[in-house]
Design an enzyme around this catalytic site. Structure first.
Site, PDB file in Angstrom:
ATOM      1  N   CYS A  42      82.765  94.054  26.157  1.00 48.08           N
ATOM      2  CA  CYS A  42      83.293  94.975  25.126  1.00 48.08           C
ATOM      3  C   CYS A  42      82.998  96.377  25.633  1.00 48.08           C
ATOM      4  O   CYS A  42      82.186  97.101  25.071  1.00 48.08           O
ATOM      5  CB  CYS A  42      82.636  94.712  23.782  1.00 48.08           C
ATOM      6  SG  CYS A  42      82.734  92.993  23.224  1.00 48.08           S
ATOM      7  N   ALA A  43      83.660  96.771  26.716  1.00 45.79           N
ATOM      8  CA  ALA A  43      83.158  97.826  27.589  1.00 45.79           C
ATOM      9  C   ALA A  43      83.417  99.252  27.107  1.00 45.79           C
ATOM     10  O   ALA A  43      82.622 100.146  27.402  1.00 45.79           O
ATOM     11  CB  ALA A  43      83.739  97.660  28.998  1.00 45.79           C
ATOM     12  N   PRO A  63      83.459 102.769  25.402  1.00 46.37           N
ATOM     13  CA  PRO A  63      84.087 103.756  26.296  1.00 46.37           C
ATOM     14  C   PRO A  63      83.659 103.695  27.760  1.00 46.37           C
ATOM     15  O   PRO A  63      84.046 104.554  28.554  1.00 46.37           O
ATOM     16  CB  PRO A  63      83.659 105.085  25.678  1.00 46.37           C
ATOM     17  CG  PRO A  63      82.335 104.794  25.066  1.00 46.37           C
ATOM     18  CD  PRO A  63      82.422 103.391  24.537  1.00 46.37           C
ATOM     19  N   LYS A  99      78.142 101.976  29.799  1.00 42.42           N
ATOM     20  CA  LYS A  99      77.190 101.004  30.347  1.00 42.42           C
ATOM     21  C   LYS A  99      77.683 100.439  31.675  1.00 42.42           C
ATOM     22  O   LYS A  99      76.894 100.244  32.614  1.00 42.42           O
ATOM     23  CB  LYS A  99      76.927  99.911  29.322  1.00 42.42           C
ATOM     24  CG  LYS A  99      76.276 100.477  28.047  1.00 42.42           C
ATOM     25  CD  LYS A  99      76.140  99.434  26.965  1.00 42.42           C
ATOM     26  CE  LYS A  99      75.589 100.072  25.693  1.00 42.42           C
ATOM     27  NZ  LYS A  99      76.552 101.018  25.065  1.00 42.42           N
ATOM     28  N   ASP A 120      88.144  95.361  27.611  1.00 40.08           N
ATOM     29  CA  ASP A 120      88.174  95.812  26.221  1.00 40.08           C
ATOM     30  C   ASP A 120      89.491  95.370  25.598  1.00 40.08           C
ATOM     31  O   ASP A 120      90.524  95.280  26.283  1.00 40.08           O
ATOM     32  CB  ASP A 120      88.024  97.325  26.113  1.00 40.08           C
ATOM     33  CG  ASP A 120      87.585  97.746  24.715  1.00 40.08           C
ATOM     34  OD1 ASP A 120      86.364  97.715  24.450  1.00 40.08           O
ATOM     35  OD2 ASP A 120      88.452  98.074  23.886  1.00 40.08           O
ATOM     36  N   ASP A 132      78.086  94.070  24.491  1.00 37.70           N
ATOM     37  CA  ASP A 132      77.705  95.182  23.609  1.00 37.70           C
ATOM     38  C   ASP A 132      78.589  95.030  22.382  1.00 37.70           C
ATOM     39  O   ASP A 132      79.663  95.607  22.290  1.00 37.70           O
ATOM     40  CB  ASP A 132      77.930  96.508  24.329  1.00 37.70           C
ATOM     41  CG  ASP A 132      77.493  97.701  23.504  1.00 37.70           C
ATOM     42  OD1 ASP A 132      76.787  97.505  22.498  1.00 37.70           O
ATOM     43  OD2 ASP A 132      77.855  98.839  23.859  1.00 37.70           O
ATOM     44  N   CYS A 160      74.147  98.354  18.416  1.00 40.62           N
ATOM     45  CA  CYS A 160      73.522  99.578  17.900  1.00 40.62           C
ATOM     46  C   CYS A 160      73.275  99.431  16.407  1.00 40.62           C
ATOM     47  O   CYS A 160      73.377 100.378  15.641  1.00 40.62           O
ATOM     48  CB  CYS A 160      74.363 100.817  18.219  1.00 40.62           C
ATOM     49  SG  CYS A 160      76.052 100.772  17.590  1.00 40.62           S
TER      50      CYS A 160
END
Length: 436
Positions: A248-249, A251, A254, A271, A316, A369
């Site tokens: 889920c790259a 923007p 990472k 993505d 992520d 997050c």
């Protein structure tokens, strides 16, 4: 129009869009800030908006308590302008400039008959100060109760930290600069900054400044990335030459960090949103990174996976974003209790869909997050219960509280965002991957 009025007008319009029309803060800022030609106006507008959103519960209480006829639902723009005025006072701007520019903004918006009321309320705020409230009041009650249930001893600190402006975190591109050398350059430029020992590529600026003032930013020397997000690369720690999926790259921060650390990695940044993939590609180009990108649904690998297992996978996952409220205060406006059901379902689907793509002996890092246990420790506990060949691998105290099923960093700890990390290993004797 006075020099300061345009920034106040645009701040009010952004606040009205976010507070009263359900628009995301990021979208409203991206649409409006470019219309301001002066960089100082752009910075001021953003600062006003963020302060007003963080403190909107207090500021709205002042408007409703002080105004003889508080602005109603049809007068959202006027209310937004009042909140912007209160924010300026608490940001420490000169009171005379705040009053002059904000009253001028009322006239610019075609409301000269309301200038007196705005002037009176701002003068009262200057004279008496704005109402004091518990930091919890900024959170929807259902969400505040969930935080208190998940983190009873730390909840008040979470609420307080989430109202505080964050520092500016940078990630130094080690392909271009040693971190110490870049830090020295900041000091020579008179910019206060420090480099935490726990993060190899991070620099923290206590006082944020526009990226245009950062040496070499346009050339890819540094990127903006919170320290908690930078720690993901340490949690994954792929071996040299590994085949790595960032599932889920967008923007892309990472994936870029991993590539900056080790150019030998064979990275795929995936993505689901084609527009986000394009922006991710532009970011990689700025940094001079050659990272393979692809648009695809990570929960449906049959549509994009070529059958070659990955040595390391990063998820992520989409989440409630409750760990980054200080950066995205509109999270507290837009989040609904029903969102959690959809998010936790998606998170479980991502884990189940991508685990078979991991090679025996490989590692998968699940990160969010969020600070909510349902999205984090409970998610990993349930995954381990249904996945016999998944093993929880240890992380150290750099990653926050040990929950028993991953590590949780809470907002504000060491100046970083709230973040969750779980490192899962697949034994080398595990069966070959297959699509479910």
């Amino acid at each position: 129009m006075s020099r300061g009025a345009p920034a106040r007008v645009q701040a009010a319009r952004i606040l009205d869009a976010v507070l009263h029309h359900g628009r995301s803060l990021k979208a409203a800022l991206n649409a409006t800030l470019p219309t301001l030609t002066d960089g100082r106006d752009r910075a001021l507008t953003e600062a006003i908006v963020l302060q007003a959103l963080r403190q909107q519960a207090r500021y709205n209480a002042a408007v409703d308590g002080w105004a003889a006829r508080p602005p109603g639902r049809r007068d959202g723009l006027l209310r937004a302008l009042l909140l912007a005025g209160f924010a300026q006072l608490e940001l420490g701007l000169p009171a005379h400039a705040v009053l002059d520019a904000t009253v001028e903004a009322v006239r610019t918006l075609g409301r000269p008959h309301q200038a007196g009321m705005v002037n009176a309320l701002l003068r009262r705020a200057q004279r008496e100060g704005l109402p004091v409230a518990s930091p919890r009041a900024a959170w929807p009650d259902w969400l505040a109760r969930q935080v208190e249930q998940d983190w009873p001893a730390q909840a008040e600190a979470v609420f307080t930290a989430s109202l505080m402006p964050p520092p500016l975190w940078l990630r130094v591109n080690r392909r271009m600069h040693a971190r110490d050398a870049y830090l020295a350059g900041l000091h020579q430029a008179g910019i206060e900054a420090h480099a935490p020992s726990a993060l190899a590529d991070a620099i923290c600026l206590p006082t944020p400044l526009p990226v245009t003032q950062l040496p070499g930013f346009a050339d890819g020397a540094v990127s903006v990335q919170d320290g908690a997000a930078q720690a993901v690369a340490d949690a994954l720690a792929p071996a040299a030459g590994a085949r790595v999926l960032d599932a889920c790259a967008a923007p892309g921060g990472k994936a870029a960090h991993l590539a900056e650390r080790d150019p030998s990695l064979r990275l795929l940044a995936l993505d689901i949103d084609p527009r986000r993939v394009q922006r991710m590609q532009a970011g990689f180009a700025r940094l001079g990174l050659d990272i393979a990108t692809r648009q695809g649904d990570a929960t449906a690998p049959a549509d994009w996976w070529n059958g070659v297992p990955f040595d390391a996978i990063l998820i992520d996952a989409p989440c409630s974003a409750t760990g980054i409220v200080r950066r995205q205060p509109d999270v507290l406006l837009h989040r609904r209790a029903t969102d959690l059901t959809a998010l936790t379902t998606t998170q479980a689907r991502l884990l189940d869909a991508l685990w078979p793509l991991l090679a025996p002996g490989g590692v998968l890092v699940y990160a969010t997050c969020s600070i909510l246990r349902a999205e984090n420790a409970a998610q990993i506990e349930a995954f381990l219960a249904r996945t016999p060949d998944a093993v929880l691998e240890p992380l150290d105290n750099r990653f926050g509280h040990d929950t028993g099923f991953g590590h949780q960093r809470l907002p504000g700890a060491d100046g970083m965002d709230g973040f969750f990390y779980a490192r899962l290993g697949k034994p080398a004797t595990s069966s070959a991957p297959c699509l479910r």
